[in-house]
Design an enzyme around this catalytic site. Sequence first.
Site, PDB file in Angstrom:
ATOM      1  N   ASN A 106      -8.905   0.829  -0.629  1.00 41.68           N
ATOM      2  CA  ASN A 106      -9.946   0.118   0.318  1.00 41.68           C
ATOM      3  C   ASN A 106     -10.100   1.090   1.351  1.00 41.68           C
ATOM      4  O   ASN A 106      -9.163   1.292   2.354  1.00 41.68           O
ATOM      5  CB  ASN A 106      -9.261  -1.007   0.648  1.00 41.68           C
TER       6      ASN A 106
ATOM      7  N   LYS B 261     -12.113   0.554   3.801  1.00 44.37           N
ATOM      8  CA  LYS B 261     -12.530  -0.207   5.059  1.00 44.37           C
ATOM      9  C   LYS B 261     -13.662   0.599   5.527  1.00 44.37           C
ATOM     10  O   LYS B 261     -14.526   1.040   4.941  1.00 44.37           O
ATOM     11  CB  LYS B 261     -11.369  -0.262   6.018  1.00 44.37           C
TER      12      LYS B 261
ATOM     13  N   HIS C   1      -9.955 -10.461   2.196  1.00 40.97           N
ATOM     14  CA  HIS C   1      -9.130  -9.670   2.862  1.00 40.97           C
ATOM     15  C   HIS C   1      -8.730 -10.165   4.210  1.00 40.97           C
ATOM     16  O   HIS C   1      -9.556 -10.978   4.925  1.00 40.97           O
ATOM     17  CB  HIS C   1      -9.693  -8.123   2.956  1.00 40.97           C
TER      18      HIS C   1
ATOM     19  N   GLU D  95      -8.455  -8.957   6.888  1.00 36.88           N
ATOM     20  CA  GLU D  95      -9.368  -8.641   8.315  1.00 36.88           C
ATOM     21  C   GLU D  95     -10.675  -9.292   8.213  1.00 36.88           C
ATOM     22  O   GLU D  95     -11.276  -9.838   9.368  1.00 36.88           O
ATOM     23  CB  GLU D  95      -9.488  -7.163   7.961  1.00 36.88           C
TER      24      GLU D  95
ATOM     25  N   GLU E   6      -0.895  -9.353   0.253  1.00 40.20           N
ATOM     26  CA  GLU E   6      -0.968  -8.310   1.301  1.00 40.20           C
ATOM     27  C   GLU E   6      -0.287  -9.099   2.679  1.00 40.20           C
ATOM     28  O   GLU E   6      -1.182  -9.780   3.383  1.00 40.20           O
ATOM     29  CB  GLU E   6      -2.317  -7.870   1.805  1.00 40.20           C
TER      30      GLU E   6
ATOM     31  N   GLY F  13      -1.733  -1.710   8.047  1.00 38.73           N
ATOM     32  CA  GLY F  13      -1.997  -0.793   8.725  1.00 38.73           C
ATOM     33  C   GLY F  13      -0.897  -0.452   9.923  1.00 38.73           C
ATOM     34  O   GLY F  13      -1.097   0.063  10.795  1.00 38.73           O
TER      35      GLY F  13
ATOM     36  N   SER G  68       0.489  -0.977   4.039  1.00 37.70           N
ATOM     37  CA  SER G  68       1.258   0.124   4.412  1.00 37.70           C
ATOM     38  C   SER G  68       1.977   0.982   3.130  1.00 37.70           C
ATOM     39  O   SER G  68       3.149   1.489   3.118  1.00 37.70           O
ATOM     40  CB  SER G  68       2.221  -0.238   5.405  1.00 37.70           C
TER      41      SER G  68
HETATM   42  P1  PGA Z   1      -2.896  -0.457   4.795  1.00 36.27           P
HETATM   43  O1  PGA Z   1      -4.137  -1.710   4.010  1.00 36.27           O
HETATM   44  O2  PGA Z   1      -2.627   0.374   3.399  1.00 36.27           O
HETATM   45  O3  PGA Z   1      -3.568   0.435   5.769  1.00 36.27           O
HETATM   46  O4  PGA Z   1      -1.734  -1.236   5.315  1.00 36.27           O
HETATM   47  C1  PGA Z   1      -3.845  -2.042   3.236  1.00 36.27           C
HETATM   48  C2  PGA Z   1      -5.062  -3.117   3.100  1.00 36.27           C
HETATM   49  O5  PGA Z   1      -5.557  -3.612   4.019  1.00 36.27           O
HETATM   50  O6  PGA Z   1      -5.618  -3.452   2.053  1.00 36.27           O
END
Ligand code: PGA
Length: 259
Positions: free
Chosen positions: A9, A11, A95, A97, A167, A173, A213
């Site tokens: 992903n 982003k 997601h 976010e 998640e 993140g 992460s």
């Molecule tokens: P990350 O993000 O690996 O940077 O924690 C995972 C995601 O948001 O799908």
Amino acid sequence: MRTPMVVANWKMHGRLAEARELAQAVRDGLKRPRGVEVAICPPFTALAAVAEVLAGSPLMLGAQNCHWEESGAFTGEVSPAMLAELGCRLVVLGHSERRHSSRETDEEIRRKVAAALRHRLQPVLCVGETAEERRQGLTFTVVEGQLRAGLAGLPAEDLVRCTIAYEPVWAIGTGLTATPSQAAEVHGYLRGLLSELGSKESAQAIRILYGGSVKPDNAGSFAQEPEIDGALVGGASLQAASFITIAKKSAAKSGASKE
Ligand code: PGA
């Protein structure tokens, strides 16, 4: 029965030149991935460019979101038909976010899941609790609500075409991860719910990815959990070498599938 899958992903990262270069490096490093399926989800603007780079390789193209309508007066939105036309095979939906910053609701996410399936895109439905919800002991309640709402009304044959991504919001993140056993506990719970929604057999066929992460040094420990069927990778998917390592470490041993 379930081949693990690793989804990048990106982003809101990847201008065209960078996107092409990163996709090419991943393609070169994963020519014939064994025991793992690999997908890359660049931003909308780079989908066509990445599609060209991935053409003829086993790596799949995916998107990070879509609208539920086919077309219409929806400024700034992209429909599943448009994604399918570009060669997308999957789409990440719900997601955190988007749930949190774009205020996406469970009902909107349900419509998106159904629309993606109509266009033969595999939805990757994300669920996960915040730190506060975990502290209050609400993890199972929250993920259950999101899962049931996102998949509501789907016939069993569509259910098995979905992938779920657990998640935990507090792990995205942040460099914090759920421990493999914490994640496996939630995955097991989600699989139980999937058997209720469909059947035991269909639940066994549905992949549940872990995200939050995931890095080269922890990917192997997640992969060892029988309930964890791969990873949704944000930050570490922006470096070809780390994403390739994660994909390799997530592969089922000797190319076998999880059951
Ligand atoms: P990350 O993000 O690996 O940077 O924690 C995972 C995601 O948001 O799908």
